[in-house]
Structure formats: C-alpha cells, structure tokens
Scaffold this motif. Structure first.
Motif, PDB file in Angstrom:
ATOM      1  N   ARG A  30      -7.495  -1.720  -0.575  1.00 25.09           N
ATOM      2  CA  ARG A  30      -7.739  -2.693   0.543  1.00 25.09           C
ATOM      3  C   ARG A  30      -6.754  -3.832   0.877  1.00 25.09           C
ATOM      4  O   ARG A  30      -6.610  -4.456   1.883  1.00 25.09           O
ATOM      5  CB  ARG A  30      -9.041  -3.445   0.370  1.00 25.09           C
ATOM      6  CG  ARG A  30     -10.348  -2.541   0.774  1.00 25.09           C
ATOM      7  CD  ARG A  30     -10.665  -2.231   1.959  1.00 25.09           C
ATOM      8  NE  ARG A  30     -10.843  -3.503   2.757  1.00 25.09           N
ATOM      9  CZ  ARG A  30     -11.033  -3.497   4.206  1.00 25.09           C
ATOM     10  NH1 ARG A  30     -10.982  -2.440   4.920  1.00 25.09           N
ATOM     11  NH2 ARG A  30     -11.313  -4.768   4.891  1.00 25.09           N
ATOM     12  N   LYS A  31      -5.956  -4.215  -0.235  1.00 24.13           N
ATOM     13  CA  LYS A  31      -4.747  -5.076  -0.474  1.00 24.13           C
ATOM     14  C   LYS A  31      -5.005  -6.565   0.208  1.00 24.13           C
ATOM     15  O   LYS A  31      -6.094  -6.954  -0.466  1.00 24.13           O
ATOM     16  CB  LYS A  31      -3.770  -4.434   0.198  1.00 24.13           C
ATOM     17  CG  LYS A  31      -3.132  -2.937  -0.344  1.00 24.13           C
ATOM     18  CD  LYS A  31      -1.980  -2.639   0.553  1.00 24.13           C
ATOM     19  CE  LYS A  31      -1.311  -1.126  -0.314  1.00 24.13           C
ATOM     20  NZ  LYS A  31      -0.181  -0.504   0.371  1.00 24.13           N
ATOM     21  N   GLU A  32      -4.466  -6.808   1.087  1.00 23.89           N
ATOM     22  CA  GLU A  32      -4.825  -8.451   1.504  1.00 23.89           C
ATOM     23  C   GLU A  32      -5.891  -8.398   2.067  1.00 23.89           C
ATOM     24  O   GLU A  32      -6.467  -9.484   2.283  1.00 23.89           O
ATOM     25  CB  GLU A  32      -3.626  -8.868   2.478  1.00 23.89           C
ATOM     26  CG  GLU A  32      -3.574  -8.010   3.658  1.00 23.89           C
ATOM     27  CD  GLU A  32      -2.771  -6.765   4.028  1.00 23.89           C
ATOM     28  OE1 GLU A  32      -2.760  -6.096   4.702  1.00 23.89           O
ATOM     29  OE2 GLU A  32      -2.440  -6.223   2.827  1.00 23.89           O
ATOM     30  N   HIS A  33      -6.766  -7.364   2.347  1.00 23.57           N
ATOM     31  CA  HIS A  33      -8.014  -7.533   3.028  1.00 23.57           C
ATOM     32  C   HIS A  33      -9.157  -7.638   2.032  1.00 23.57           C
ATOM     33  O   HIS A  33     -10.363  -7.877   2.432  1.00 23.57           O
ATOM     34  CB  HIS A  33      -8.190  -6.415   4.061  1.00 23.57           C
ATOM     35  CG  HIS A  33      -7.363  -6.243   5.299  1.00 23.57           C
ATOM     36  ND1 HIS A  33      -7.290  -7.208   6.122  1.00 23.57           N
ATOM     37  CD2 HIS A  33      -6.408  -5.076   5.281  1.00 23.57           C
ATOM     38  CE1 HIS A  33      -6.155  -6.758   6.901  1.00 23.57           C
ATOM     39  NE2 HIS A  33      -5.875  -5.507   6.444  1.00 23.57           N
ATOM     40  N   ASP A  38      -6.933 -10.583  -3.452  1.00 29.68           N
ATOM     41  CA  ASP A  38      -5.802  -9.640  -3.288  1.00 29.68           C
ATOM     42  C   ASP A  38      -5.164  -9.267  -4.696  1.00 29.68           C
ATOM     43  O   ASP A  38      -4.409 -10.219  -5.098  1.00 29.68           O
ATOM     44  CB  ASP A  38      -4.793 -10.145  -2.041  1.00 29.68           C
ATOM     45  CG  ASP A  38      -3.578  -9.053  -1.787  1.00 29.68           C
ATOM     46  OD1 ASP A  38      -3.642  -8.197  -2.388  1.00 29.68           O
ATOM     47  OD2 ASP A  38      -2.779  -9.747  -1.186  1.00 29.68           O
ATOM     48  N   SER A  63      -2.515  -7.802  -5.365  1.00 25.77           N
ATOM     49  CA  SER A  63      -1.020  -7.824  -5.104  1.00 25.77           C
ATOM     50  C   SER A  63      -0.563  -8.912  -5.375  1.00 25.77           C
ATOM     51  O   SER A  63       0.670  -9.160  -5.897  1.00 25.77           O
ATOM     52  CB  SER A  63      -0.534  -7.148  -3.931  1.00 25.77           C
ATOM     53  OG  SER A  63      -0.872  -7.969  -2.937  1.00 25.77           O
ATOM     54  N   ALA A 101      -9.922  -2.998  -4.691  1.00 29.80           N
ATOM     55  CA  ALA A 101      -8.916  -4.104  -4.059  1.00 29.80           C
ATOM     56  C   ALA A 101      -7.458  -3.527  -3.731  1.00 29.80           C
ATOM     57  O   ALA A 101      -6.628  -3.942  -2.877  1.00 29.80           O
ATOM     58  CB  ALA A 101      -8.848  -5.063  -5.050  1.00 29.80           C
ATOM     59  N   ARG A 102      -7.030  -2.551  -4.842  1.00 25.10           N
ATOM     60  CA  ARG A 102      -5.625  -1.983  -4.629  1.00 25.10           C
ATOM     61  C   ARG A 102      -5.660  -1.389  -3.339  1.00 25.10           C
ATOM     62  O   ARG A 102      -4.453  -1.085  -2.863  1.00 25.10           O
ATOM     63  CB  ARG A 102      -5.329  -1.002  -5.872  1.00 25.10           C
ATOM     64  CG  ARG A 102      -5.331  -1.973  -7.223  1.00 25.10           C
ATOM     65  CD  ARG A 102      -5.071  -1.034  -8.368  1.00 25.10           C
ATOM     66  NE  ARG A 102      -3.961   0.080  -8.139  1.00 25.10           N
ATOM     67  CZ  ARG A 102      -2.607  -0.552  -8.596  1.00 25.10           C
ATOM     68  NH1 ARG A 102      -2.560  -1.655  -9.087  1.00 25.10           N
ATOM     69  NH2 ARG A 102      -1.615   0.361  -8.468  1.00 25.10           N
ATOM     70  N   GLY A 145      -5.163 -16.041   1.539  1.00 27.13           N
ATOM     71  CA  GLY A 145      -5.840 -15.220   0.712  1.00 27.13           C
ATOM     72  C   GLY A 145      -5.481 -15.657  -0.739  1.00 27.13           C
ATOM     73  O   GLY A 145      -6.473 -15.301  -1.585  1.00 27.13           O
ATOM     74  N   ALA A 179       0.587 -15.818   2.858  1.00 26.82           N
ATOM     75  CA  ALA A 179      -0.139 -15.437   1.891  1.00 26.82           C
ATOM     76  C   ALA A 179      -1.117 -16.367   1.155  1.00 26.82           C
ATOM     77  O   ALA A 179      -2.183 -16.166   0.383  1.00 26.82           O
ATOM     78  CB  ALA A 179       0.770 -14.989   0.694  1.00 26.82           C
TER      79      ALA A 179
END
Length: 265
Positions: free
Chosen positions: A45-48, A52, A54, A42-43, A187, A184
């Motif tokens: 791919r981030k928002e994908h 997420d 972040s 996940a870190r 997500g 945001a």
C-alpha cells in the motif's frame, strides 16, 4: 490487531504461568504473524498504509521514531509503576497518590515551554539526548526505592522525569520532520503518533509482567494478591521484598531509556 494480540500474550504470561505457558506462546505467535502480515500489506500500500514503511528508510525519521518508541515503552511503563509503588509499598491512599504524582505533570509543563525555545536555538539533536538524560536521572532514583525512601527525594525525582518527558516529545517530532519533504509530513505524523501509542501499550504490559514476576520471585506466597490490600502485619513483613520488586521493574525502564539515548545520538 497484531500488537494488541502480542500485548494480550504478555498479560497471559502472568495469569498462565510465565513465558513458557502454551497459551502465552500461542498469543505471541499469532501477534507476531499479524504484525508481519501488516508489514507485507504496508509495503504494497506504501503511502496509503497507516504506517508508511518507506519512511523508515529515511535515517533521520527512523532514528526519531525509534527513540520515541523506546521512550514510550519505558515511560508509559514507568507511569504504571509509579502509582502502584505508592499504594502497594507505601500504603498511600488513592487521593494522596494522585497528589504525589503531580510533580511529574508540573515538570513536563515547564519543559515543554523551554524545550521549544531550546530546539529552535540548538536543534533537536541536542535537546532530545538532554531530555532523555533527565529522564534517566529521575528513573535512576526509583531503581533504589525502599520502604522508607524520603518523599521529598521521590517527588523531586518525579519532577525531573517530567522535565525529561517534556524535553523529548516535541523535539523528537521536530527531528522526525527535518529530513522529510512537505508532502510526506501528513503520513509521517500519523506514523509517528501511532508508533508512540503502540509503544505505550507494549511498555505498560511489559513492565507489568516484569513487576509481577519480580513479586512472585521475591514473595511467592502472595502471587495474585500482591496488589490487593494486605493486613498490616503482612504488609510490614513483605514490604521490603515488594520494594525490591519495584526497583527491578524500574531498572528495566532505566535500561530502555539507555537504548533510547543511544538511538537519539
């Protein structure tokens, strides 16, 4: 898959002889490893990613998700315990048990309507702790259950639990959105509901294990047969110990709600 493996490990603690059994430890380890791998994924791919990570750096969102997670663990676990108490300890039929659980749904339906209006006026920061306090009040009654606790007391407590649930779910979602940008929110919605459902799975498994261990400790002769129909004489003899075991499990749910209350403040 990591959470599913971890939950399966919990179920194995009862079947395989407790938390120290090699089989349970193996599933716990595999589940933990898979969860860590997902965090790393996940870190990247981030928002994908499905969740997420972040978003958890945003304090308001992280607090709302944490409170929702702990409430889900406690309340979904309690929802498993409630029908079992009526059937195992009080010897009620399936149909009667269903009717006895209806006040919780009524309480939640009433609270959902009122909580929306209260959140608009006072804000989620006021409504959510109040809702958790209601859930604590109702759950506190169930920590004292016995073999002859009046039906009216337990049904009333269940209605209060429903009020608490209805007063927390929607306001928590609103609180999660407050500190987010519009882009945001999609997500965040996925992450919020995923965490809630994962919490429910963990809560049901965890409190089932707590209940099983409490029953084995209180009535060692029953072991796997505690949830099966018992002869009338046997049931009368072991019912007080079974009620104490359910009280222990409800105390765990109560403690989790205290943590959720702290997270919501």
């Amino acid at each position: 898959s990591g959470v599913a493996t971890f939950v399966y490990g919990m179920s194995e603690t009862g079947a395989a002889g407790g938390f120290e059994s090699p089989r349970a430890i193996a599933f716990f380890g595999i589940g933990a490893a898979l969860i860590l791998l997902y965090v790393a994924h996940a870190r990247v791919r981030k928002e994908h990613a499905l969740i997420d990570m972040s978003l958890l750096r945003i304090r308001g969102f992280a607090s709302a998700v944490t409170a929702s997670l702990v409430v889900s663990i406690a309340m979904f676990g309690a929802l498993l315990l409630l029908p079992l108490y009526w059937q195992v300890v009080r010897n009620e039929s399936v149909h009667t048990t269903g009717f006895l659980l209806m006040p919780q749904a009524f309480g939640a339906a009433v609270a959902v309507v009122l909580a929306g209006r209260m959140t608009d006026r006072a804000g989620a920061a006021v409504v959510v702790p109040f809702g958790i306090l209601l859930a604590l009040l109702g759950t506190g009654v169930y920590t004292q259950v016995g073999t002859d606790t009046p039906h009216a007391v337990l049904v009333g407590a269940l209605f209060v639990i429903g009020l608490g649930l209805g007063a927390t779910n929607t306001p928590l979602l609103a609180a999660a959105y407050v500190s987010l940008s519009r882009s945001a929110i999609p997500g965040a919605t996925s992450a919020f509901h995923t965490v809630r459902r994962l919490g429910g799975s963990v809560g049901a498994a965890a409190l089932a294990v707590v209940l099983q261990q409490a029953i084995v400790s209180g009535v060692p002769t029953l072991r796997g047969s505690a949830l099966e129909p018992l002869p009338a004489a046997t049931h009368a003899r072991v019912a007080p110990a079974l009620a104490n075991a359910f009280g222990t499990a409800f105390w765990v749910a109560f403690g989790l709600l205290v943590i959720a209350l702290a997270a919501s403040l």
